[in-house]
Design a protein around this motif. Structure first.
Motif, PDB file in Angstrom:
ATOM      1  N   VAL A 199      -4.942  48.659 146.099  1.00  0.00           N
ATOM      2  CA  VAL A 199      -4.937  47.436 146.665  1.00  0.00           C
ATOM      3  C   VAL A 199      -4.684  47.067 147.546  1.00  0.00           C
ATOM      4  N   PHE A 200      -5.457  45.864 147.203  1.00  0.00           N
ATOM      5  CA  PHE A 200      -6.363  44.889 148.334  1.00  0.00           C
ATOM      6  C   PHE A 200      -5.512  43.940 148.443  1.00  0.00           C
ATOM      7  N   GLU A 201      -5.700  43.042 149.477  1.00  0.00           N
ATOM      8  CA  GLU A 201      -5.053  41.993 150.711  1.00  0.00           C
ATOM      9  C   GLU A 201      -6.251  41.345 150.189  1.00  0.00           C
ATOM     10  N   ALA A 202      -6.196  40.773 149.199  1.00  0.00           N
ATOM     11  CA  ALA A 202      -7.674  38.746 149.332  1.00  0.00           C
ATOM     12  C   ALA A 202      -7.110  37.451 149.417  1.00  0.00           C
ATOM     13  N   GLU A 203      -8.390  36.551 149.611  1.00  0.00           N
ATOM     14  CA  GLU A 203      -8.054  35.099 149.749  1.00  0.00           C
ATOM     15  C   GLU A 203      -7.734  35.355 147.703  1.00  0.00           C
ATOM     16  N   ASN A 204      -8.855  35.702 147.244  1.00  0.00           N
ATOM     17  CA  ASN A 204      -8.449  35.334 145.916  1.00  0.00           C
ATOM     18  C   ASN A 204      -9.208  36.665 144.940  1.00  0.00           C
ATOM     19  N   LEU A 205      -9.158  36.221 143.580  1.00  0.00           N
ATOM     20  CA  LEU A 205      -9.219  37.358 142.750  1.00  0.00           C
ATOM     21  C   LEU A 205     -11.575  37.623 143.105  1.00  0.00           C
ATOM     22  N   ALA A 206     -12.483  36.825 143.087  1.00  0.00           N
ATOM     23  CA  ALA A 206     -13.533  36.435 143.217  1.00  0.00           C
ATOM     24  C   ALA A 206     -13.305  38.104 144.334  1.00  0.00           C
ATOM     25  N   ARG A 262      -4.131  40.759 139.466  1.00  0.00           N
ATOM     26  CA  ARG A 262      -2.852  40.015 140.739  1.00  0.00           C
ATOM     27  C   ARG A 262      -1.722  40.587 140.910  1.00  0.00           C
ATOM     28  N   TRP A 263      -0.870  41.183 141.678  1.00  0.00           N
ATOM     29  CA  TRP A 263      -0.028  41.830 141.957  1.00  0.00           C
ATOM     30  C   TRP A 263       1.200  41.092 142.866  1.00  0.00           C
ATOM     31  N   MET A 297      -2.419  36.670 149.116  1.00  0.00           N
ATOM     32  CA  MET A 297      -2.059  37.916 148.085  1.00  0.00           C
ATOM     33  C   MET A 297      -2.952  39.398 147.969  1.00  0.00           C
ATOM     34  N   LEU A 298      -1.462  39.568 147.265  1.00  0.00           N
ATOM     35  CA  LEU A 298      -2.067  41.111 146.158  1.00  0.00           C
ATOM     36  C   LEU A 298      -3.151  41.053 145.441  1.00  0.00           C
ATOM     37  N   TYR A 299      -3.707  41.978 145.197  1.00  0.00           N
ATOM     38  CA  TYR A 299      -4.493  42.516 143.959  1.00  0.00           C
ATOM     39  C   TYR A 299      -4.470  44.263 143.948  1.00  0.00           C
ATOM     40  N   ALA A 300      -3.933  44.339 142.486  1.00  0.00           N
ATOM     41  CA  ALA A 300      -4.338  46.034 142.330  1.00  0.00           C
ATOM     42  C   ALA A 300      -5.556  46.281 141.215  1.00  0.00           C
ATOM     43  N   MET A 301      -6.437  46.853 141.901  1.00  0.00           N
ATOM     44  CA  MET A 301      -7.343  47.701 141.085  1.00  0.00           C
ATOM     45  C   MET A 301      -6.922  48.716 139.970  1.00  0.00           C
ATOM     46  N   ILE A 302      -6.955  49.233 138.570  1.00  0.00           N
ATOM     47  CA  ILE A 302      -6.500  49.999 138.392  1.00  0.00           C
ATOM     48  C   ILE A 302      -7.754  50.330 137.431  1.00  0.00           C
ATOM     49  N   ALA A 303      -8.065  51.386 137.967  1.00  0.00           N
ATOM     50  CA  ALA A 303      -9.403  52.327 137.099  1.00  0.00           C
ATOM     51  C   ALA A 303      -8.628  53.485 136.136  1.00  0.00           C
ATOM     52  N   LYS A 304      -9.652  53.848 135.554  1.00  0.00           N
ATOM     53  CA  LYS A 304      -9.351  55.074 134.544  1.00  0.00           C
ATOM     54  C   LYS A 304     -10.808  56.049 134.836  1.00  0.00           C
ATOM     55  N   ASP A 305     -10.773  57.078 134.937  1.00  0.00           N
ATOM     56  CA  ASP A 305     -11.494  58.837 135.020  1.00  0.00           C
ATOM     57  C   ASP A 305     -12.317  58.238 133.913  1.00  0.00           C
ATOM     58  N   ALA A 306     -13.703  58.598 133.716  1.00  0.00           N
ATOM     59  CA  ALA A 306     -14.793  58.696 132.741  1.00  0.00           C
ATOM     60  C   ALA A 306     -14.447  60.454 132.399  1.00  0.00           C
ATOM     61  N   PRO A 307     -14.060  60.722 131.121  1.00  0.00           N
ATOM     62  CA  PRO A 307     -14.140  62.026 130.622  1.00  0.00           C
ATOM     63  C   PRO A 307     -15.228  62.824 131.290  1.00  0.00           C
ATOM     64  N   GLY A 308     -14.510  63.884 131.569  1.00  0.00           N
ATOM     65  CA  GLY A 308     -15.611  64.678 132.531  1.00  0.00           C
ATOM     66  C   GLY A 308     -16.191  64.652 133.690  1.00  0.00           C
TER      67      GLY A 308
END
Length: 97
Positions: free
Chosen positions: A54-61, A85-86, A1-12
């Motif tokens: 994007v990771f391939e992983a067995e589960n969300l954990a 999950r993606w 299964m595919l999972y996406a990490m969506i991250a937003k940088d901190a200001p500065g």
């Protein structure tokens, strides 16, 4: 299964991002085939303002653990990140997921 990490940088956080990038890339490379793709989100001036991984992983954990272990997290580069999950809808690369 595919999972996406969506991250937003901190200001500065740009300098922290640049300083931490080598160990961040080491972390991503250590994931081997569990890493599908990764890259920075760019602002209007082409400067990083977040990331998608994007990771391939067995589960969300498992995917969450990979995201949590990213050195950008510990360094405070991200103001927020989430792992979801993606599913591939269209793939023109020829690579099977």
């Amino acid at each position: 299964m595919l999972y996406a990490m969506i991250a937003k940088d901190a200001p500065g956080a740009l300098q922290t991002r640049l300083d931490t990038r080598p160990v961040h890339l080491d972390h991503l490379n250590s994931l081997g085939k569990k890493l599908v793709f990764a890259g920075a989100l760019l602002d209007a001036e082409d400067k990083p303002e977040g990331s998608i991984v994007v990771f391939e992983a067995e589960n969300l954990a498992e995917a969450q653990a990979m995201a949590d272990a990213d050195p950008f997290v510990a360094a405070g580069v991200f103001s927020s990140y989430e792992v979801k999950r993606w599913r591939v809808a269209i793939n023109t690369t020829g690579v099977e997921f």
